[in-house]
Scaffold this active site. Structure first.
Site, PDB file in Angstrom:
ATOM      1  N   SER A   9       0.739  -1.074  -0.034  1.00  0.00           N
ATOM      2  CA  SER A   9      -0.035  -0.018  -0.025  1.00  0.00           C
ATOM      3  C   SER A   9       0.775   1.394  -0.083  1.00  0.00           C
ATOM      4  O   SER A   9       1.693   1.690   0.924  1.00  0.00           O
ATOM      5  CB  SER A   9      -1.002  -0.022   1.122  1.00  0.00           C
ATOM      6  OG  SER A   9      -1.440   1.213   1.385  1.00  0.00           O
ATOM      7  N   HIS A  34      -1.090  -1.253  -4.480  1.00  0.00           N
ATOM      8  CA  HIS A  34      -2.423  -0.835  -3.635  1.00  0.00           C
ATOM      9  C   HIS A  34      -2.510   0.744  -3.401  1.00  0.00           C
ATOM     10  O   HIS A  34      -1.565   1.298  -2.846  1.00  0.00           O
ATOM     11  CB  HIS A  34      -2.566  -1.616  -2.427  1.00  0.00           C
ATOM     12  CG  HIS A  34      -3.870  -1.408  -1.521  1.00  0.00           C
ATOM     13  ND1 HIS A  34      -5.014  -2.074  -1.835  1.00  0.00           N
ATOM     14  CD2 HIS A  34      -4.193  -0.761  -0.568  1.00  0.00           C
ATOM     15  CE1 HIS A  34      -6.047  -1.770  -0.951  1.00  0.00           C
ATOM     16  NE2 HIS A  34      -5.602  -1.057  -0.239  1.00  0.00           N
ATOM     17  N   ASP A  36      -4.325   3.848  -1.865  1.00  0.00           N
ATOM     18  CA  ASP A  36      -5.529   4.097  -0.907  1.00  0.00           C
ATOM     19  C   ASP A  36      -6.063   5.608  -1.355  1.00  0.00           C
ATOM     20  O   ASP A  36      -5.294   6.325  -1.100  1.00  0.00           O
ATOM     21  CB  ASP A  36      -4.964   3.911   0.502  1.00  0.00           C
ATOM     22  CG  ASP A  36      -4.805   2.507   0.918  1.00  0.00           C
ATOM     23  OD1 ASP A  36      -3.790   2.178   1.562  1.00  0.00           O
ATOM     24  OD2 ASP A  36      -5.791   1.839   0.803  1.00  0.00           O
ATOM     25  N   MET A  38      -8.268   8.380  -0.031  1.00  0.00           N
ATOM     26  CA  MET A  38      -9.166   8.719   0.823  1.00  0.00           C
ATOM     27  C   MET A  38      -9.567  10.158   0.803  1.00  0.00           C
ATOM     28  O   MET A  38      -8.813  11.035   0.432  1.00  0.00           O
ATOM     29  CB  MET A  38      -8.196   8.790   2.283  1.00  0.00           C
ATOM     30  CG  MET A  38      -7.688   7.362   2.321  1.00  0.00           C
ATOM     31  SD  MET A  38      -6.635   7.308   3.903  1.00  0.00           S
ATOM     32  CE  MET A  38      -5.997   5.491   3.824  1.00  0.00           C
ATOM     33  N   HIS A  67      -8.287   1.435  -4.012  1.00  0.00           N
ATOM     34  CA  HIS A  67      -9.216   1.073  -3.055  1.00  0.00           C
ATOM     35  C   HIS A  67      -9.646   2.376  -2.531  1.00  0.00           C
ATOM     36  O   HIS A  67      -9.282   3.454  -1.940  1.00  0.00           O
ATOM     37  CB  HIS A  67      -8.430   0.613  -1.840  1.00  0.00           C
ATOM     38  CG  HIS A  67      -9.044   0.377  -0.438  1.00  0.00           C
ATOM     39  ND1 HIS A  67      -8.505   0.282   0.598  1.00  0.00           N
ATOM     40  CD2 HIS A  67     -10.603   0.597  -0.153  1.00  0.00           C
ATOM     41  CE1 HIS A  67      -9.452   0.262   1.638  1.00  0.00           C
ATOM     42  NE2 HIS A  67     -10.586   0.601   1.155  1.00  0.00           N
ATOM     43  N   MET A  69     -11.846   5.043  -0.616  1.00  0.00           N
ATOM     44  CA  MET A  69     -12.498   5.321   0.678  1.00  0.00           C
ATOM     45  C   MET A  69     -12.924   6.755   0.532  1.00  0.00           C
ATOM     46  O   MET A  69     -12.194   7.674   1.108  1.00  0.00           O
ATOM     47  CB  MET A  69     -11.446   5.304   1.946  1.00  0.00           C
ATOM     48  CG  MET A  69     -11.209   3.574   1.968  1.00  0.00           C
ATOM     49  SD  MET A  69      -9.372   3.654   3.009  1.00  0.00           S
ATOM     50  CE  MET A  69      -8.263   3.441   1.552  1.00  0.00           C
ATOM     51  N   MET A 138     -11.526  -5.606   5.404  1.00  0.00           N
ATOM     52  CA  MET A 138     -10.581  -4.595   6.227  1.00  0.00           C
ATOM     53  C   MET A 138     -10.256  -5.145   7.603  1.00  0.00           C
ATOM     54  O   MET A 138     -11.198  -5.836   8.185  1.00  0.00           O
ATOM     55  CB  MET A 138     -11.149  -3.454   6.552  1.00  0.00           C
ATOM     56  CG  MET A 138     -11.495  -2.445   5.183  1.00  0.00           C
ATOM     57  SD  MET A 138      -9.886  -2.124   4.330  1.00  0.00           S
ATOM     58  CE  MET A 138      -8.914  -0.846   5.619  1.00  0.00           C
ATOM     59  N   ASP A 176      -6.770  -6.637   4.414  1.00  0.00           N
ATOM     60  CA  ASP A 176      -5.939  -5.233   4.270  1.00  0.00           C
ATOM     61  C   ASP A 176      -6.010  -4.445   5.667  1.00  0.00           C
ATOM     62  O   ASP A 176      -7.118  -4.106   6.174  1.00  0.00           O
ATOM     63  CB  ASP A 176      -6.754  -4.132   3.399  1.00  0.00           C
ATOM     64  CG  ASP A 176      -6.142  -2.793   3.019  1.00  0.00           C
ATOM     65  OD1 ASP A 176      -6.691  -2.072   2.374  1.00  0.00           O
ATOM     66  OD2 ASP A 176      -5.053  -2.836   3.697  1.00  0.00           O
TER      67      ASP A 176
HETATM   68  C1  DX5 Z   1      -6.174   1.742   5.461  1.00  0.00           C
HETATM   69  C2  DX5 Z   1      -5.701   1.265   4.210  1.00  0.00           C
HETATM   70  C3  DX5 Z   1      -4.714   0.234   4.103  1.00  0.00           C
HETATM   71  C4  DX5 Z   1      -3.480   0.667   4.976  1.00  0.00           C
HETATM   72  C5  DX5 Z   1      -2.609  -0.765   5.094  1.00  0.00           C
HETATM   73  O1  DX5 Z   1      -7.358   2.713   5.574  1.00  0.00           O
HETATM   74  O2  DX5 Z   1      -6.805   0.754   3.498  1.00  0.00           O
HETATM   75  O3  DX5 Z   1      -4.580  -0.344   2.795  1.00  0.00           O
HETATM   76  O4  DX5 Z   1      -2.676   1.418   4.055  1.00  0.00           O
HETATM   77  O5  DX5 Z   1      -1.493  -0.252   6.014  1.00  0.00           O
HETATM   78  P1  DX5 Z   1      -0.600  -1.193   6.968  1.00  0.00           P
HETATM   79  O6  DX5 Z   1      -0.321  -2.230   6.202  1.00  0.00           O
HETATM   80  O7  DX5 Z   1       0.413  -0.271   7.472  1.00  0.00           O
HETATM   81  O8  DX5 Z   1      -1.580  -1.307   8.069  1.00  0.00           O
HETATM   82 ZN    ZN Z   2      -6.314   0.195   1.495  1.00  0.00          ZN
END
Ligand code: DX5
Ligand code: ZN
Length: 219
Positions: A9, A34, A36, A38, A67, A69, A138, A176
């Site tokens: 990620s 990956h 993320d 947000m 991903h 969010m 998650m 994840d």
């Molecule tokens: C959290 C993300 C994850 C996160 C994982 O909202 O969706 O992908 O980046 O990071 P680690 O492996 O450090 O928990």
């Molecule tokens: Zn993620």
């Protein structure tokens, strides 16, 4: 032997050198990247939009695993697909019409995945599983890297693995949050085949060593 995939990620990457970081983990053996996304609305953090995905697309041939969010989600699906995403996953709580969002991802030429938070029940899969290429469970509450793996996720992984088996379809089970060298084997034994890991990979000196060590745990 399942087709295990490791997905670093980039939330935990050095954002000042993001392109180099993606090239480095890709060369170190990552199976997909990956991303993320947000929006500081659906989750209390703000990261990147389609422009960053577009910038990363030409520097790696690895699948871009986006991903989302964010809410509303449908418009972002189309923009990330155009920006080069290969897989787009989203949270049912972030969509007004989940089936329509899944169809939008598929119509945009991407693989569709549904993301279930630690407290989100599995019944969201009842009328969607047959359209999905991936289920993402998650194992932390979304919004941040570096959190601790929530142990109750093991039981959820078991149940989703059984649902996928029953469906007879080739659906990936991605997990994840809080995944590292110490727990990746037990997460695989529970039924996961795709592993997102941010801080456990970008937090170390040698990406090749840590990804190789993780893969050895899956043998
Ligand atoms: C959290 C993300 C994850 C996160 C994982 O909202 O969706 O992908 O980046 O990071 P680690 O492996 O450090 O928990
Ligand atoms: Zn993620």
């Amino acid at each position: 032997m399942p087709n295990y995939r490791i997905a670093p990620s980039i939330l935990s990457a050095d954002f000042a050198r993001l392109g180099e970081e993606v090239v480095a983990v890709a060369e170190a053996g990552a199976d997909m990247i990956h991303i993320d996304v947000m929006d500081n609305h659906y989750v209390p953090n703000l990261t990147f939009g389609p422009l960053v995905c577009r910038a990363l697309r030409p520097i790696t041939s690895k699948p871009l695993d986006v991903h989302l969010m964010a809410t509303p989600v449908d418009k972002l699906v189309v923009e990330f697909a155009k920006a080069g995403a290969d897989i787009i996953t989203f949270h049912p709580e972030a969509s007004e019409h989940v089936d329509r969002t899944i169809q939008t991802i598929i119509d945009s030429g991407c693989e569709a995945g549904l993301v279930l938070n630690p407290s989100t029940p599995l019944n969201h899969l009842e009328w969607t599983l047959e359209k999905l290429s991936m289920v993402l469970l998650m194992s932390v509450n979304p919004g941040f890297g570096g959190q601790t793996f929530i142990e109750s996720t093991y039981g959820k992984i078991n149940q989703v693995r059984d649902m996928i088996k029953e469906s007879g379809r080739d659906i990936s089970l991605q997990v994840d949050g809080g995944i590292n060298i110490r727990n990746i084997r037990s997460i695989a034994m529970a039924g996961a085949d795709t592993f997102v890991s941010g801080s456990a990979i970008f937090g170390v000196e040698n990406y090749c060593d840590v990804i190789t060590d993780m893969r050895n745990e899956l043998l």
